[in-house]
Design a protein around this motif. Structure first.
Motif, PDB file in Angstrom:
ATOM      1  N   LEU A 143      47.769   1.565  27.785  1.00 38.68           N
ATOM      2  CA  LEU A 143      48.342   1.030  26.554  1.00 38.68           C
ATOM      3  C   LEU A 143      49.420   0.015  26.921  1.00 38.68           C
ATOM      4  O   LEU A 143      50.227   0.250  27.819  1.00 38.68           O
ATOM      5  CB  LEU A 143      48.940   2.162  25.723  1.00 38.68           C
ATOM      6  CG  LEU A 143      49.105   1.939  24.214  1.00 38.68           C
ATOM      7  CD1 LEU A 143      47.746   1.702  23.555  1.00 38.68           C
ATOM      8  CD2 LEU A 143      49.788   3.139  23.567  1.00 38.68           C
ATOM      9  N   LEU A 144      49.444  -1.126  26.220  1.00 34.72           N
ATOM     10  CA  LEU A 144      50.364  -2.213  26.558  1.00 34.72           C
ATOM     11  C   LEU A 144      51.262  -2.584  25.383  1.00 34.72           C
ATOM     12  O   LEU A 144      50.889  -2.380  24.220  1.00 34.72           O
ATOM     13  CB  LEU A 144      49.576  -3.459  26.992  1.00 34.72           C
ATOM     14  CG  LEU A 144      48.681  -3.341  28.223  1.00 34.72           C
ATOM     15  CD1 LEU A 144      47.921  -4.646  28.438  1.00 34.72           C
ATOM     16  CD2 LEU A 144      49.495  -2.980  29.454  1.00 34.72           C
ATOM     17  N   PRO A 145      52.438  -3.144  25.660  1.00 32.51           N
ATOM     18  CA  PRO A 145      53.278  -3.660  24.581  1.00 32.51           C
ATOM     19  C   PRO A 145      52.516  -4.709  23.771  1.00 32.51           C
ATOM     20  O   PRO A 145      51.734  -5.481  24.336  1.00 32.51           O
ATOM     21  CB  PRO A 145      54.465  -4.295  25.328  1.00 32.51           C
ATOM     22  CG  PRO A 145      54.512  -3.570  26.631  1.00 32.51           C
ATOM     23  CD  PRO A 145      53.084  -3.284  26.981  1.00 32.51           C
ATOM     24  N   TYR A 146      52.727  -4.710  22.463  1.00 31.89           N
ATOM     25  CA  TYR A 146      52.116  -5.636  21.508  1.00 31.89           C
ATOM     26  C   TYR A 146      50.672  -5.275  21.154  1.00 31.89           C
ATOM     27  O   TYR A 146      50.047  -5.962  20.355  1.00 31.89           O
ATOM     28  CB  TYR A 146      52.196  -7.096  21.987  1.00 31.89           C
ATOM     29  CG  TYR A 146      53.609  -7.639  21.955  1.00 31.89           C
ATOM     30  CD1 TYR A 146      54.125  -8.208  20.796  1.00 31.89           C
ATOM     31  CD2 TYR A 146      54.425  -7.554  23.064  1.00 31.89           C
ATOM     32  CE1 TYR A 146      55.415  -8.699  20.764  1.00 31.89           C
ATOM     33  CE2 TYR A 146      55.721  -8.030  23.043  1.00 31.89           C
ATOM     34  CZ  TYR A 146      56.221  -8.602  21.882  1.00 31.89           C
ATOM     35  OH  TYR A 146      57.511  -9.072  21.849  1.00 31.89           O
ATOM     36  N   ASP A 147      50.121  -4.198  21.727  1.00 34.10           N
ATOM     37  CA  ASP A 147      48.825  -3.720  21.260  1.00 34.10           C
ATOM     38  C   ASP A 147      48.966  -3.292  19.799  1.00 34.10           C
ATOM     39  O   ASP A 147      49.933  -2.613  19.435  1.00 34.10           O
ATOM     40  CB  ASP A 147      48.345  -2.516  22.087  1.00 34.10           C
ATOM     41  CG  ASP A 147      47.743  -2.918  23.423  1.00 34.10           C
ATOM     42  OD1 ASP A 147      47.517  -4.128  23.631  1.00 34.10           O
ATOM     43  OD2 ASP A 147      47.500  -2.018  24.260  1.00 34.10           O
ATOM     44  N   GLU A 148      47.994  -3.680  18.961  1.00 37.20           N
ATOM     45  CA  GLU A 148      48.035  -3.338  17.539  1.00 37.20           C
ATOM     46  C   GLU A 148      47.102  -2.152  17.287  1.00 37.20           C
ATOM     47  O   GLU A 148      45.909  -2.227  17.563  1.00 37.20           O
ATOM     48  CB  GLU A 148      47.614  -4.530  16.683  1.00 37.20           C
ATOM     49  CG  GLU A 148      48.552  -5.725  16.810  1.00 37.20           C
ATOM     50  CD  GLU A 148      48.030  -6.954  16.090  1.00 37.20           C
ATOM     51  OE1 GLU A 148      47.067  -6.821  15.285  1.00 37.20           O
ATOM     52  OE2 GLU A 148      48.551  -8.052  16.339  1.00 37.20           O
ATOM     53  N   LEU A 149      47.656  -1.074  16.764  1.00 39.63           N
ATOM     54  CA  LEU A 149      46.891   0.146  16.517  1.00 39.63           C
ATOM     55  C   LEU A 149      45.949  -0.065  15.328  1.00 39.63           C
ATOM     56  O   LEU A 149      46.380  -0.464  14.239  1.00 39.63           O
ATOM     57  CB  LEU A 149      47.853   1.303  16.233  1.00 39.63           C
ATOM     58  CG  LEU A 149      47.298   2.720  16.262  1.00 39.63           C
ATOM     59  CD1 LEU A 149      46.638   3.020  17.605  1.00 39.63           C
ATOM     60  CD2 LEU A 149      48.422   3.698  15.993  1.00 39.63           C
ATOM     61  N   VAL A 150      44.655   0.188  15.554  1.00 38.07           N
ATOM     62  CA  VAL A 150      43.649  -0.023  14.515  1.00 38.07           C
ATOM     63  C   VAL A 150      43.079   1.298  14.003  1.00 38.07           C
ATOM     64  O   VAL A 150      42.946   1.505  12.802  1.00 38.07           O
ATOM     65  CB  VAL A 150      42.504  -0.915  15.049  1.00 38.07           C
ATOM     66  CG1 VAL A 150      41.422  -1.100  13.977  1.00 38.07           C
ATOM     67  CG2 VAL A 150      43.047  -2.262  15.501  1.00 38.07           C
ATOM     68  N   GLN A 151      42.734   2.196  14.937  1.00 34.04           N
ATOM     69  CA  GLN A 151      42.140   3.477  14.554  1.00 34.04           C
ATOM     70  C   GLN A 151      42.739   4.622  15.359  1.00 34.04           C
ATOM     71  O   GLN A 151      43.131   4.448  16.517  1.00 34.04           O
ATOM     72  CB  GLN A 151      40.614   3.472  14.792  1.00 34.04           C
ATOM     73  CG  GLN A 151      39.817   2.591  13.869  1.00 34.04           C
ATOM     74  CD  GLN A 151      38.320   2.712  14.128  1.00 34.04           C
ATOM     75  OE1 GLN A 151      37.890   3.506  14.980  1.00 34.04           O
ATOM     76  NE2 GLN A 151      37.520   1.948  13.402  1.00 34.04           N
ATOM     77  N   ILE A 152      42.806   5.793  14.718  1.00 36.41           N
ATOM     78  CA  ILE A 152      43.203   7.035  15.387  1.00 36.41           C
ATOM     79  C   ILE A 152      42.118   8.060  15.123  1.00 36.41           C
ATOM     80  O   ILE A 152      41.854   8.401  13.965  1.00 36.41           O
ATOM     81  CB  ILE A 152      44.557   7.566  14.860  1.00 36.41           C
ATOM     82  CG1 ILE A 152      45.654   6.519  15.023  1.00 36.41           C
ATOM     83  CG2 ILE A 152      44.937   8.855  15.582  1.00 36.41           C
ATOM     84  CD1 ILE A 152      46.964   6.913  14.363  1.00 36.41           C
ATOM     85  N   ASP A 153      41.448   8.514  16.170  1.00 37.10           N
ATOM     86  CA  ASP A 153      40.351   9.481  16.050  1.00 37.10           C
ATOM     87  C   ASP A 153      39.317   9.040  15.015  1.00 37.10           C
ATOM     88  O   ASP A 153      38.860   9.812  14.165  1.00 37.10           O
ATOM     89  CB  ASP A 153      40.890  10.867  15.697  1.00 37.10           C
ATOM     90  CG  ASP A 153      41.591  11.532  16.874  1.00 37.10           C
ATOM     91  OD1 ASP A 153      41.220  11.223  18.025  1.00 37.10           O
ATOM     92  OD2 ASP A 153      42.512  12.348  16.647  1.00 37.10           O
ATOM     93  N   GLY A 154      38.961   7.754  15.078  1.00 38.51           N
ATOM     94  CA  GLY A 154      37.902   7.217  14.227  1.00 38.51           C
ATOM     95  C   GLY A 154      38.326   6.823  12.829  1.00 38.51           C
ATOM     96  O   GLY A 154      37.529   6.279  12.055  1.00 38.51           O
ATOM     97  N   GLU A 155      39.583   7.070  12.468  1.00 41.45           N
ATOM     98  CA  GLU A 155      40.071   6.717  11.126  1.00 41.45           C
ATOM     99  C   GLU A 155      41.006   5.517  11.204  1.00 41.45           C
ATOM    100  O   GLU A 155      41.890   5.468  12.059  1.00 41.45           O
ATOM    101  CB  GLU A 155      40.813   7.904  10.497  1.00 41.45           C
ATOM    102  CG  GLU A 155      39.923   9.112  10.243  1.00 41.45           C
ATOM    103  CD  GLU A 155      40.689  10.235   9.544  1.00 41.45           C
ATOM    104  OE1 GLU A 155      41.836   9.982   9.094  1.00 41.45           O
ATOM    105  OE2 GLU A 155      40.174  11.357   9.463  1.00 41.45           O
ATOM    106  N   ARG A 156      40.813   4.572  10.291  1.00 46.64           N
ATOM    107  CA  ARG A 156      41.656   3.383  10.272  1.00 46.64           C
ATOM    108  C   ARG A 156      43.074   3.746   9.808  1.00 46.64           C
ATOM    109  O   ARG A 156      43.261   4.690   9.033  1.00 46.64           O
ATOM    110  CB  ARG A 156      41.067   2.300   9.358  1.00 46.64           C
ATOM    111  CG  ARG A 156      39.741   1.731   9.874  1.00 46.64           C
ATOM    112  CD  ARG A 156      39.321   0.510   9.071  1.00 46.64           C
ATOM    113  NE  ARG A 156      40.258  -0.586   9.203  1.00 46.64           N
ATOM    114  CZ  ARG A 156      40.270  -1.476  10.202  1.00 46.64           C
ATOM    115  NH1 ARG A 156      39.363  -1.379  11.168  1.00 46.64           N
ATOM    116  NH2 ARG A 156      41.150  -2.448  10.237  1.00 46.64           N
TER     117      ARG A 156
END
Length: 479
Positions: A129-142
């Motif tokens: 995981l890197l700085p500025y990564d944008e979180l899109v999904q957690i365990d298949g849920e947006r």
């Protein structure tokens, strides 16, 4: 109702949520009078009226918790508040010695959940995981439409379990999938090192808060500093919001003679109870801590337990205070558990310095005032949006302030992106040898944040630290 027998210091964000009934003239009004059968009967009546007639239906516990928050709020004290069961657990965890998770700081910016940074050596760093990564999904849920609190709750879990994340990586323009196993993340509140200046060894020790294990960390850090030849101690509590009384009591006690009053507690009747230093049961501090010169660094972010420490050192002539006046929190909160699992944190005492000073709202003045470049007081944040000339936004004002502090004057700091701001951006990016689009884009914000961090990490720019070191050198030289 059971009381937990410890005092907790700290800046608590008082959640001011209450139920407000507004009659707007276009609604239906009834003249029915509901008689109260006692002091608290009207609460039951209001509950029945709302549950029986409100078009907006609420769960029973939501109404009850709203009433509890309202009662805490009406006190008018920002440190007295009601916490739900979940909020109470979260607060305890913030002061605990460790927590379970993936070890990443997340922020919300313009509707996006962005990784600020992974904790060094944590599961998130190991997973890539890197700085500025944008979180899109957690365990298949947006994550669209979630709050930051909800996102954090979904990521956390039991040790040994895994969470699957999908992130968007702006630098490559790609989505990345990763599975991260949750693990224990140690929470360190004490950092230390030897600063060698002009042949003098000064033991620097930073305290980020007074947590559950801070005294134990302090003991280990100071023991190492003494072994490495520290001739003086420089304690940095800048930005330290407080914590547990027993932690600050042990730390102060390591530098003061046994049976010394380091603070007083004053109850609602005005009765004073002295707080006296005593040897901790499981810790043994190096006796040299009671004789070597001590300087404490503080600023307006130093509050509560930090002020107990600085007030004790100052009043007892044990330490010299450098920086700016502290926050000024002179009350103590007691935690009281409720039957629903929640807690009431209530200001039950004032605390006074050894000379019986109450520093509430006034703070503790320094022995030597030293102001910093405004860059040191900025909260450096991740911004993933893009702004162009003629646009107006708080993010633009933030960037303008940073540019000005770094020596690139945009001509204004009100958030309006004009031609002069564009010229400052061009000068800054050219100096950093970075390609510039002329806009405030992700590349610009990343470069700006990195430059600001580098400036703050360079001790030559820390005027307060330099003055503290200078004072200790003067003291050690016997001048």
């Amino acid at each position: 109702m059971r009381r937990s027998r410890f005092f907790a210091f700290g800046i608590l964000a008082a959640v001011a949520v209450c139920l407000v009934l507004v009659l707007d003239g276009c609604g239906k009004s009834e003249d029915n009078v509901h008689n109260s059968s006692g002091k608290f009967g009207v609460i039951d009546e209001a509950y029945e009226v709302i549950t029986g007639n409100a078009v907006y239906k609420l769960k029973d516990d939501e109404l009850i918790e709203g009433a509890l928050r309202g009662m805490a709020d009406v006190i008018g004290d920002p440190y007295s508040t009601y916490l739900t069961k979940e909020e109470a657990a979260s607060h305890k965890e913030s002061l605990a010695g460790e927590r379970v998770g993936i070890g990443a700081e997340i922020t919300r910016t313009n509707g996006k959940f962005v990784i600020v940074s992974p904790v060094k050596g944590s599961p998130s760093e190991k997973a890539g995981l890197l700085p500025y990564d944008e979180l899109v999904q957690i365990d298949g849920e947006r994550v669209d439409g979630l709050t930051l609190k909800e996102v954090v709750k979904k990521i956390r879990g039991k040790q040994g379990t895994s969470v699957k994340l999908v992130v968007y990586r702006p630098e490559s323009g790609k989505h990345v999938e990763m599975s991260i196993e949750r693990d224990v993340i140690p929470v360190h509140t004490v950092s230390s090192e030897i600063l060698e200046e002009r042949g003098k060894k000064i033991g620097y020790i930073g305290l980020t808060m007074f947590g559950e294990d801070s005294a134990k960390e302090w003991q280990a850090a100071t023991e190492l500093l003494v072994k490495e030849g520290a001739e003086a101690l420089l304690i940095d509590v800048r930005g330290n919001p407080g914590g547990y009384l027993h932690a600050v009591g042990n730390i102060a006690g390591s530098m003061l003679p046994e049976d010394t009053v380091f603070a007083y507690m004053e109850d609602v009747k005005g009765q004073l109870t002295p707080l006296v230093t005593e040897p901790p049961k499981e810790l043994e501090f190096n006796p040299k801590l009671q004789t070597i010169p001590v300087v404490l660094l503080q600023d307006k972010g130093s509050a509560s337990a930090s002020e107990v420490l600085s007030g004790a050192l100052q009043d007892l002539g044990r330490g010299f205070i450098v920086g700016t006046t502290s926050f000024g929190k002179g009350t103590v909160q007691e935690t009281m558990k409720l039957s629903n699992g929640g807690e009431v944190k209530l200001s039950t005492h004032k605390w006074l310095t050894p000379k019986e000073r109450w520093i509430h709202t006034e703070g503790i003045a320094t022995d030597l005032e030293v102001k910093q470049n405004s860059l040191f007081s900025e909260h450096l944040r991740v911004i993933a949006e893009t702004y162009k000339e003629q646009q107006f936004h708080d993010d633009v004002a933030y960037a303008q302030r940073l540019l000005k502090s770094l020596g690139y004057d945009p001509g204004r700091v009100d958030g309006f992106f004009d031609e002069a701001t564009g010229e400052a951006i061009a000068q800054f990016m050219d100096h950093e040898k970075a390609d510039s689009s002329g806009e405030m884009d992700s590349k610009f914000f990343q470069t700006l944040k990195a430059s600001a961090e580098a400036y703050r990490n360079d001790r030559a720019n820390d005027e307060q630290l330099s003055m503290a070191i200078g004072y200790l050198q003067h003291k050690l030289s016997g001048n």
